[in-house]
Enzyme design. Structure first.
Site, short mmCIF file in Angstrom:
data_model
loop_
_atom_site.label_atom_id
_atom_site.label_comp_id
_atom_site.label_asym_id
_atom_site.label_seq_id
_atom_site.Cartn_x
_atom_site.Cartn_y
_atom_site.Cartn_z
N GLU A 65 0.52 -1.20 0.40
CA GLU A 65 0.22 0.23 0.25
C GLU A 65 1.03 1.38 0.43
O GLU A 65 2.46 1.19 -0.11
CB GLU A 65 -0.82 0.13 1.46
CG GLU A 65 -0.45 0.35 2.74
CD GLU A 65 -0.70 -0.37 3.86
OE1 GLU A 65 -2.20 -0.40 3.76
OE2 GLU A 65 -0.53 0.38 5.02
N HIS A 80 -0.01 5.41 1.31
CA HIS A 80 -0.54 6.16 1.96
C HIS A 80 0.00 8.23 2.03
O HIS A 80 1.59 7.88 1.67
CB HIS A 80 -0.96 6.16 2.73
CG HIS A 80 -0.64 5.48 3.86
ND1 HIS A 80 0.67 5.60 4.50
CD2 HIS A 80 -0.14 4.28 4.22
CE1 HIS A 80 1.28 4.79 4.76
NE2 HIS A 80 1.00 3.99 4.82
N HIS A 96 5.58 7.03 8.26
CA HIS A 96 6.09 5.68 8.87
C HIS A 96 7.09 6.05 9.49
O HIS A 96 8.13 5.87 8.62
CB HIS A 96 6.39 4.46 8.36
CG HIS A 96 4.50 3.56 7.86
ND1 HIS A 96 3.37 4.21 8.55
CD2 HIS A 96 4.58 2.97 6.63
CE1 HIS A 96 2.72 3.45 8.63
NE2 HIS A 96 2.53 2.98 7.50
N CYS A 107 5.86 0.93 14.65
CA CYS A 107 5.83 2.11 13.79
C CYS A 107 4.69 3.46 14.31
O CYS A 107 4.24 3.29 14.37
CB CYS A 107 4.44 1.29 12.87
SG CYS A 107 4.72 2.23 11.09
N HIS A 154 4.50 0.45 -0.27
CA HIS A 154 5.71 -0.50 1.05
C HIS A 154 4.42 -1.91 1.45
O HIS A 154 4.06 -2.32 0.88
CB HIS A 154 5.49 0.61 2.17
CG HIS A 154 4.71 1.10 2.71
ND1 HIS A 154 3.92 2.33 2.50
CD2 HIS A 154 3.99 0.84 3.90
CE1 HIS A 154 3.27 2.79 3.23
NE2 HIS A 154 2.78 2.03 4.07
#
Lengths: 151, 151
Positions: free
Chosen positions: A65, A67, A71, A119, A105
């Site tokens: 995915e 976004h 992270h 995370c 990733h």
């Protein structure tokens, strides 16, 4: 869990933390395998971030995915391979990964031990985006990435 | 280090990370002992925080201090005792500590192994406050805390 953190010490035992519940990785299924999630901190007014622990069993993987939100990751258990953008990295305990906005990733366990990492993300964040058929075709043009990704 | 993080993987080896410099804990001396610091991430626009690694050698300790900004800590190496507010906690690898605003805190190594932890703070934060003689007298009213603190 409280909106923000209070003074606390969460004791760990075998990569579990006191009464912190073991959560599903995501509600929907099918794009990941053998992974669970624990929320270790919900941040503070001056630290608007969550610390989550993810653990992926041998042969498991996270969703492929991207976004907008970033992270910040530290591996704390085992070994894995991680796709970030167009690169695959072999990682192990205490390696630190920064994943910036809109990068593809995927985390995959390597070896026989569970692969665990913390995370850190903002409390308010966009929902992940899964590749469209066109984006997947683009990713698969690289044979190394093509043989790596699971989705 | 860049203002904000880029995509990166910082490889760890024996609790050092690539070319990340080993820094002094603080410029001024005298209130701490045998401690160093490494900055592992400078955050991102949506994640305005630094991840630092601190390591305290056997018999070492951090400064006894308080400040407005909060700390989110995960121990990743060894064992220690940590004062938070008016409580002393025995901690070990993977325990998670939340330290809220204006709480007195001090980290001390226990045992023969270095005591290492990551500490997440906002990029913009106030400077630590050391106890005044009056505050120290107040803290020392508790005999357990009195025999614990080093300053």
């Amino acid at each position: 869990m409280a909106k923000y953190m209070e003074n606390s010490v969460l004791k760990s035992k075998d990569f579990n933390w006191g009464n912190v519940p073991l959560l599903k990785y995501k509600e929907e299924d099918g794009t990941f395998r053998s992974i669970h999630r624990q929320v270790l901190s919900c941040g503070a007014p001056d630290l608007p971030c969550e610390m989550r622990y993810f653990e992926i069993a041998p042969n498991g993987h996270s969703t492929l995915e991207s976004h907008e939100h970033t992270h910040l990751v530290m591996i704390i258990r085992g070994r894995g391979n991680v796709l970030i953008g167009k690169k695959i990295h072999e990682v192990k305990a205490f390696d630190v990964l920064s994943i910036t906005s809109h990068e593809w990733h995927q985390f995959q366990t390597s070896g026989d031990e569970p692969f665990g990492f913390i995370c850190i993300v903002n409390n308010e964040r966009d929902r992940p985006h899964r590749p469209t058929p066109e984006e997947l075709e683009e990713l698969r043009k690289d044979p190394v990435i093509s043989s790596f990704i699971r989705c």
